[in-house]
Enzyme design. Structure first.
Site, PDB file in Angstrom:
ATOM      1  NE  ARG A 220      -4.062  -2.051   1.956  1.00 50.86           N
ATOM      2  CZ  ARG A 220      -4.967  -2.460   2.831  1.00 50.86           C
ATOM      3  NH1 ARG A 220      -4.859  -2.107   4.103  1.00 50.86           N
ATOM      4  NH2 ARG A 220      -5.974  -3.225   2.463  1.00 50.86           N
TER       5      ARG A 220
ATOM      6  CE1 TYR B 250      -1.587  -0.309  -7.972  1.00 49.39           C
ATOM      7  CE2 TYR B 250      -1.494  -1.981  -9.667  1.00 49.39           C
ATOM      8  CZ  TYR B 250      -0.990  -0.837  -9.102  1.00 49.39           C
ATOM      9  OH  TYR B 250       0.094  -0.229  -9.673  1.00 49.39           O
ATOM     10  CD  GLU B 251      -1.572  -4.491  -3.442  1.00 47.90           C
ATOM     11  OE1 GLU B 251      -1.952  -5.021  -2.382  1.00 47.90           O
ATOM     12  OE2 GLU B 251      -1.154  -5.159  -4.402  1.00 47.90           O
ATOM     13  N   GLY B 252      -6.390  -2.353  -2.412  1.00 51.71           N
ATOM     14  CA  GLY B 252      -7.456  -1.729  -1.632  1.00 51.71           C
ATOM     15  C   GLY B 252      -7.823  -0.382  -2.210  1.00 51.71           C
TER      16      GLY B 252
ATOM     17  CD  GLN C  32      -5.869   1.476   1.402  1.00 52.66           C
ATOM     18  OE1 GLN C  32      -5.274   1.618   2.469  1.00 52.66           O
ATOM     19  NE2 GLN C  32      -5.888   0.327   0.752  1.00 52.66           N
TER      20      GLN C  32
END
Length: 603
Positions: A296, A440-442, A447
């Site tokens: 992240r 991506y990655e949340g 977040q």
């Protein structure tokens, strides 16, 4: 073709003057190797590698993309050779433990290098970038045998790593995964299932790929509490630790994407593949978060790198492109028109890019110090405080820097006008590449829920107080400094309001949980703007000190102060809208029924 020069002068200001990295490194176990001379040499060589090796491959890689032939993925021309030079230069193991083949330098140095790579060739940079997360997960949670087998290879870059989470029927809700792991008679498991959106899932850069895969055991509890983590190599290591027989894992197809064409985004099929449990059964999500948190921050750095790249090229174009005369009269009388940089709206766009690039860099380097302390400090109290701050800042780095990064790359296209829409200039590629960083990655929404729900409200505001107290102390210390008044007064007011907004949402959420989701994204954006305001105020303090002391680089420091002033006058007021939307609550969002969303176009 777009150009790029690593912002070494700005990096030195933030690292050496503002955040005092030399003292920071000297206080870290093993950090004594990171002397100013060594750090300077690494930054300069990293800048050279990014500009000379990676930048020339960015547009060609975007146009060529990856190919799946005979079940194997081929990367664009030049990618493989650049990766081999990257490995030969020792870059993959810059911050890794020497016992595992690394150089033992602080993690923050690798993060600085990452900005340069992301600015010049994001698609290429994702191949080695994912390996760091895989190595971290194995280092923290793997068995000694797993570390002996995989870790050194990952650190050296001979093998690369992936994280295999998402499946066709589920995205962020990993509790719904269907991939199964059945125990064998030995210590291995048979892994079966399909994963999608796997960045660098297959390629021809390295001799082996180490997949970290989330799956469920036969006796797994329902939901996210039943997830386990497994290491599944593309090729099974032989007795000598070299790639042996092909495992039951393959790339089923490549995704056709909006951007990052040079990176292979794969559908990965695990057909009875042999894997090995990492960590404890049903505790895989906790292990995977070791990778995800690092990833992240890495994605936030991608947003920063693309912002810087777009800004540099928009600035160069604005200095050369002639169009119209300044409203106040001709500025370039020897030319048929003035360069567009004289026009206020073009300056607004350029300064927005510049402020987000410089502010984002300060945020990343401030966060990087927390990473160093968490990973390396032998002072338990400092490590605990750094871990608290890192938890708070990680979703801000990831979401805020990618949101404003996408804005900045769009402004870059706008500066170019119609030429920005044309492929050859490279500006539209930066927009396309930047778009994925918000996903991506949340996603930004995920977040934001992590920041407001988990980090702030679940700690009853204690996590936030660690940071707001730091801002409060800074404002108190500068309260009597007239030169800082234009920055300190609004910052102090916003810092107080941040706490008030938090309390307001928390009180509403006690009666209606949906209030957290309704407020979260605006809350995160508010937090991002205030955080950058604090860092810009710190930068102004050091810039003013340098000017008062006398300097040969007065223009740099004056520009820093003027950029901060622009940020405070033109960008920081966005907090007013975000605060109002946070306070608006969720009623207008939640009243409409799902069926009523379509009223107006039904037949």
């Amino acid at each position: 073709m777009p150009d790029y020069q690593a912002p070494l002068r700005d990096l030195r200001f933030v690292m050496d003057e503002m955040l005092d990295y030399p003292t920071h490194y000297a206080g870290l176990p093993g950090g004594e190797e990171a002397t100013p001379d060594v750090v300077g040499a690494i930054l300069e060589e990293g800048a050279r590698f990014a500009r000379e090796e990676l930048l020339p491959l960015n547009q060609s890689g975007d146009l060529e993309g990856c190919l799946l032939e005979g079940g194997e993925v081929k990367t664009p021309k030049g990618f493989k050779e650049a990766y081999h030079r990257y490995v030969e230069g020792g870059w993959p193991g810059l911050a890794a433990d020497p016992e595992q083949g690394g150089q033992g330098l602080p993690p923050s140095l690798a993060m600085v290098l990452s900005e340069m790579i992301c600015a010049t060739n994001l698609a290429w940079g994702m191949y080695p970038g994912l390996s760091h997360g895989a190595a971290d997960a194995l280092r923290h949670h793997g068995t000694e045998a797993q570390k002996d087998t995989y870790l050194t290879k990952l650190v050296e870059g001979v093998w690369t790593g992936t994280m295999c989470l998402t499946e066709p029927h589920c995205g962020t809700d990993l509790g719904l995964i269907k991939t199964r792991a059945v125990p064998n008679d030995d210590d291995s498991y048979t892994i079966s299932g399909t994963k999608i959106f796997i960045s660098a899932g297959d390629h021809d850069l390295a001799e082996n790929i180490v997949h970290l895969v989330l799956a469920k055991l036969p006796d797994a509890p329902a939901g996210s509490k039943g997830i386990s983590l497994f290491v599944v190599p593309k090729f099974m290591p032989d007795a000598d630790g070299n790639p042996g027989e092909r495992n039951g894992v393959s790339c089923g197809s490549l995704e056709h994407k909006m951007g990052i064409h040079g990176n292979a985004t794969c559908v990965m099929n695990f057909d009875g593949a042999q894997g090995f449990l990492v960590g404890k059964p049903h505790k895989g999500l906790a292990c995977m978060f070791t990778m995800m948190n690092a990833a992240r921050i890495g994605v936030g750095i991608q947003g920063l790198g693309l912002t810087e790249a777009s800004f540099q090229n928009a600035l160069a174009y604005a200095r050369e492109r002639l169009q119209m005369r300044a409203l106040s009269g001709a500025k370039a009388e020897d030319k048929p028109a003035d360069p567009i940089i004289v026009h206020p709206d073009v300056r607004r766009m350029l300064l927005t890019q510049k402020a987000f690039a410089e502010g984002g860099r300060m945020l990343v380097l401030y966060t990087a110090q927390m990473v160093d302390l968490v990973e390396r400090s032998d002072d338990a109290d400092r490590r605990e405080q750094a871990e608290t701050l890192l938890g708070l800042l990680t979703p801000i780095v990831k979401a805020f820097l990618t949101e404003v990064g996408f804005e900045a790359t769009n402004e870059g296209v706008q500066v170019f006008g119609g030429h920005g829409f044309i492929q050859e200039w490279g500006m539209e590629q930066l927009v396309r590449d930047a778009r994925i960083t918000r996903l991506y990655e949340g996603t930004t929404g995920i977040q934001a829920l992590d920041l407001l729900g988990r980090k702030v409200l679940m700690s009853q505001g204690e996590t936030l107080k660690v940071f707001t107290k730091e801002i409060h102390k800074f404002c108190q210390a500068e309260e009597g400094n007239p030169a800082m008044a234009e920055f300190v007064r609004p910052l102090a007011k916003l810092n107080t309001e941040w706490g008030e907004l938090t309390m307001s949402v928390g009180m509403k959420a006690m009666n209606e949980r949906e209030e957290v989701g309704a407020a979260s994204v605006d809350y995160l954006m508010y937090a991002g703007y205030v955080t950058l305001a604090y860092l810009f105020a710190c930068a102004v303090k050091h810039a003013q000190a340098a000017l008062e002391a006398g300097t040969d680089d007065a223009a740099f420091y004056r520009a820093k102060i003027n950029t901060a002033r622009f940020y405070y006058e033109r960008l920081l007021p966005r907090t007013r809208a975000h605060a109002q939307m946070v306070q608006a609550g969720g009623e207008s969002l939640m009243t409409l029924s799902p069926d009523d969303f379509g009223r107006g176009f039904e037949i």
